[in-house]
Design a protein around this motif. Structure first.
Motif, PDB file in Angstrom:
ATOM      1  N   LYS A 101     -16.849 -70.601 106.660  1.00 28.81           N
ATOM      2  CA  LYS A 101     -18.195 -70.277 106.197  1.00 28.81           C
ATOM      3  C   LYS A 101     -18.146 -69.203 105.115  1.00 28.81           C
ATOM      4  CE  LYS A 101     -22.758 -68.847 107.881  1.00 28.81           C
ATOM      5  NZ  LYS A 101     -23.094 -68.184 106.681  1.00 28.81           N
ATOM      6  N   TYR A 102     -17.313 -68.193 105.308  1.00 22.90           N
ATOM      7  CA  TYR A 102     -17.175 -67.118 104.323  1.00 22.90           C
ATOM      8  C   TYR A 102     -16.700 -67.671 102.978  1.00 22.90           C
ATOM      9  CZ  TYR A 102     -15.325 -63.057 101.906  1.00 22.90           C
ATOM     10  OH  TYR A 102     -15.043 -62.114 100.959  1.00 22.90           O
ATOM     11  N   VAL A 103     -15.689 -68.521 103.000  1.00 21.02           N
ATOM     12  CA  VAL A 103     -15.138 -69.072 101.761  1.00 21.02           C
ATOM     13  C   VAL A 103     -16.182 -69.948 101.072  1.00 21.02           C
ATOM     14  CG1 VAL A 103     -13.377 -70.612 100.804  1.00 21.02           C
ATOM     15  CG2 VAL A 103     -12.755 -68.909 102.517  1.00 21.02           C
ATOM     16  N   ARG A 104     -16.917 -70.754 101.839  1.00 25.28           N
ATOM     17  CA  ARG A 104     -17.972 -71.585 101.238  1.00 25.28           C
ATOM     18  C   ARG A 104     -19.044 -70.716 100.589  1.00 25.28           C
ATOM     19  NH1 ARG A 104     -18.681 -75.864 106.129  1.00 25.28           N
ATOM     20  NH2 ARG A 104     -16.813 -77.082 105.708  1.00 25.28           N
ATOM     21  N   ASP A 105     -19.462 -69.672 101.284  1.00 23.74           N
ATOM     22  CA  ASP A 105     -20.469 -68.763 100.734  1.00 23.74           C
ATOM     23  C   ASP A 105     -19.941 -68.048  99.499  1.00 23.74           C
ATOM     24  OD1 ASP A 105     -22.232 -69.484 102.711  1.00 23.74           O
ATOM     25  OD2 ASP A 105     -21.879 -67.697 103.951  1.00 23.74           O
ATOM     26  N   LEU A 106     -18.680 -67.663  99.523  1.00 19.84           N
ATOM     27  CA  LEU A 106     -18.065 -66.986  98.393  1.00 19.84           C
ATOM     28  C   LEU A 106     -18.059 -67.887  97.157  1.00 19.84           C
ATOM     29  CD1 LEU A 106     -16.415 -64.479  97.429  1.00 19.84           C
ATOM     30  CD2 LEU A 106     -14.389 -65.765  98.072  1.00 19.84           C
ATOM     31  N   ILE A 107     -17.644 -69.118  97.325  1.00 20.68           N
ATOM     32  CA  ILE A 107     -17.616 -70.065  96.211  1.00 20.68           C
ATOM     33  C   ILE A 107     -19.025 -70.299  95.678  1.00 20.68           C
ATOM     34  CG2 ILE A 107     -17.137 -72.475  95.601  1.00 20.68           C
ATOM     35  CD1 ILE A 107     -14.743 -72.298  97.553  1.00 20.68           C
ATOM     36  N   SER A 108     -19.981 -70.416  96.576  1.00 20.32           N
ATOM     37  CA  SER A 108     -21.372 -70.621  96.173  1.00 20.32           C
ATOM     38  C   SER A 108     -21.880 -69.443  95.340  1.00 20.32           C
ATOM     39  CB  SER A 108     -22.235 -70.802  97.419  1.00 20.32           C
ATOM     40  OG  SER A 108     -23.594 -70.809  97.099  1.00 20.32           O
ATOM     41  N   GLU A 109     -21.553 -68.227  95.740  1.00 17.97           N
ATOM     42  CA  GLU A 109     -22.017 -67.050  95.013  1.00 17.97           C
ATOM     43  C   GLU A 109     -21.324 -66.916  93.661  1.00 17.97           C
ATOM     44  OE1 GLU A 109     -24.528 -64.941  95.681  1.00 17.97           O
ATOM     45  OE2 GLU A 109     -24.978 -66.225  97.389  1.00 17.97           O
ATOM     46  N   VAL A 110     -20.035 -67.244  93.596  1.00 21.12           N
ATOM     47  CA  VAL A 110     -19.310 -67.137  92.323  1.00 21.12           C
ATOM     48  C   VAL A 110     -19.879 -68.121  91.301  1.00 21.12           C
ATOM     49  CG1 VAL A 110     -17.060 -67.533  91.230  1.00 21.12           C
ATOM     50  CG2 VAL A 110     -17.204 -66.193  93.320  1.00 21.12           C
ATOM     51  N   LYS A 111     -20.339 -69.268  91.756  1.00 17.99           N
ATOM     52  CA  LYS A 111     -20.942 -70.243  90.844  1.00 17.99           C
ATOM     53  C   LYS A 111     -22.245 -69.726  90.248  1.00 17.99           C
ATOM     54  CE  LYS A 111     -18.964 -74.400  92.880  1.00 17.99           C
ATOM     55  NZ  LYS A 111     -19.229 -75.644  93.607  1.00 17.99           N
ATOM     56  N   LYS A 112     -22.919 -68.798  90.936  1.00 16.64           N
ATOM     57  CA  LYS A 112     -24.186 -68.251  90.460  1.00 16.64           C
ATOM     58  C   LYS A 112     -24.005 -67.133  89.434  1.00 16.64           C
ATOM     59  CE  LYS A 112     -26.464 -69.045  94.894  1.00 16.64           C
ATOM     60  NZ  LYS A 112     -27.116 -68.367  96.040  1.00 16.64           N
ATOM     61  N   VAL A 113     -22.795 -66.616  89.302  1.00 16.00           N
ATOM     62  CA  VAL A 113     -22.544 -65.482  88.413  1.00 16.00           C
ATOM     63  C   VAL A 113     -22.715 -65.915  86.958  1.00 16.00           C
ATOM     64  CG1 VAL A 113     -20.794 -63.847  87.602  1.00 16.00           C
ATOM     65  CG2 VAL A 113     -20.994 -64.370  90.031  1.00 16.00           C
ATOM     66  N   VAL A 114     -23.421 -65.082  86.184  1.00 12.64           N
ATOM     67  CA  VAL A 114     -23.569 -65.324  84.754  1.00 12.64           C
ATOM     68  C   VAL A 114     -22.601 -64.373  84.052  1.00 12.64           C
ATOM     69  CG1 VAL A 114     -25.147 -65.266  82.794  1.00 12.64           C
ATOM     70  CG2 VAL A 114     -25.981 -65.936  85.055  1.00 12.64           C
ATOM     71  N   TRP A 115     -21.561 -64.941  83.480  1.00 14.75           N
ATOM     72  CA  TRP A 115     -20.537 -64.132  82.847  1.00 14.75           C
ATOM     73  C   TRP A 115     -20.966 -63.761  81.439  1.00 14.75           C
ATOM     74  CZ3 TRP A 115     -16.994 -62.410  86.064  1.00 14.75           C
ATOM     75  CH2 TRP A 115     -16.740 -63.135  87.218  1.00 14.75           C
ATOM     76  N   PRO A 116     -20.724 -62.501  81.007  1.00 16.26           N
ATOM     77  CA  PRO A 116     -21.112 -62.091  79.654  1.00 16.26           C
ATOM     78  C   PRO A 116     -20.179 -62.696  78.608  1.00 16.26           C
ATOM     79  CG  PRO A 116     -19.947 -60.318  80.751  1.00 16.26           C
ATOM     80  CD  PRO A 116     -20.152 -61.399  81.772  1.00 16.26           C
ATOM     81  N   SER A 117     -20.718 -62.825  77.407  1.00 16.11           N
ATOM     82  CA  SER A 117     -19.885 -63.340  76.318  1.00 16.11           C
ATOM     83  C   SER A 117     -18.964 -62.231  75.812  1.00 16.11           C
ATOM     84  CB  SER A 117     -20.781 -63.823  75.175  1.00 16.11           C
ATOM     85  OG  SER A 117     -21.440 -62.717  74.583  1.00 16.11           O
ATOM     86  N   ARG A 118     -18.011 -62.621  74.995  1.00 19.01           N
ATOM     87  CA  ARG A 118     -17.072 -61.639  74.433  1.00 19.01           C
ATOM     88  C   ARG A 118     -17.814 -60.603  73.606  1.00 19.01           C
ATOM     89  NH1 ARG A 118     -11.634 -61.239  73.506  1.00 19.01           N
ATOM     90  NH2 ARG A 118     -10.987 -60.226  71.587  1.00 19.01           N
TER      91      ARG A 118
END
Length: 79
Positions: free
Chosen positions: A24-41
């Motif tokens: 469950k932790y790993v699934r939640d972790l992957i789900s949250e990482v997909k929501k991250v908006v990474w800044p441009s260079r």
């Protein structure tokens, strides 16, 4: 005997319903990482420049205040 069977069934049902916490932790972790908006260079370089500028300005201001207080202390103590 029937009571023992009921107890065994209850224990197995509880274990079957409860998901593995690590999975469950790993699934939640992957789900949250997909929501991250990474800044441009460009954004990263701009923010880095702002941080460096603020650090340099703060350092200069602290140096000025420290120098003034050091001068005042020397005047008061006569050293």
């Amino acid at each position: 005997m029937a009571d023992e069977n009921v107890k065994v069934e209850k224990k197995t049902k509880k274990k079957a319903k409860k998901p593995n916490r690590l999975v469950k932790y790993v699934r939640d972790l992957i789900s949250e990482v997909k929501k991250v908006v990474w800044p441009s260079r460009k954004q990263v370089l701009n923010n880095t420049g702002v941080v460096l500028a603020v650090c340099i300005i703060s350092g200069a201001a602290l140096f000025a205040v420290d120098s003034i207080f050091g001068l005042l202390l020397r005047l008061v103590t006569g050293s």
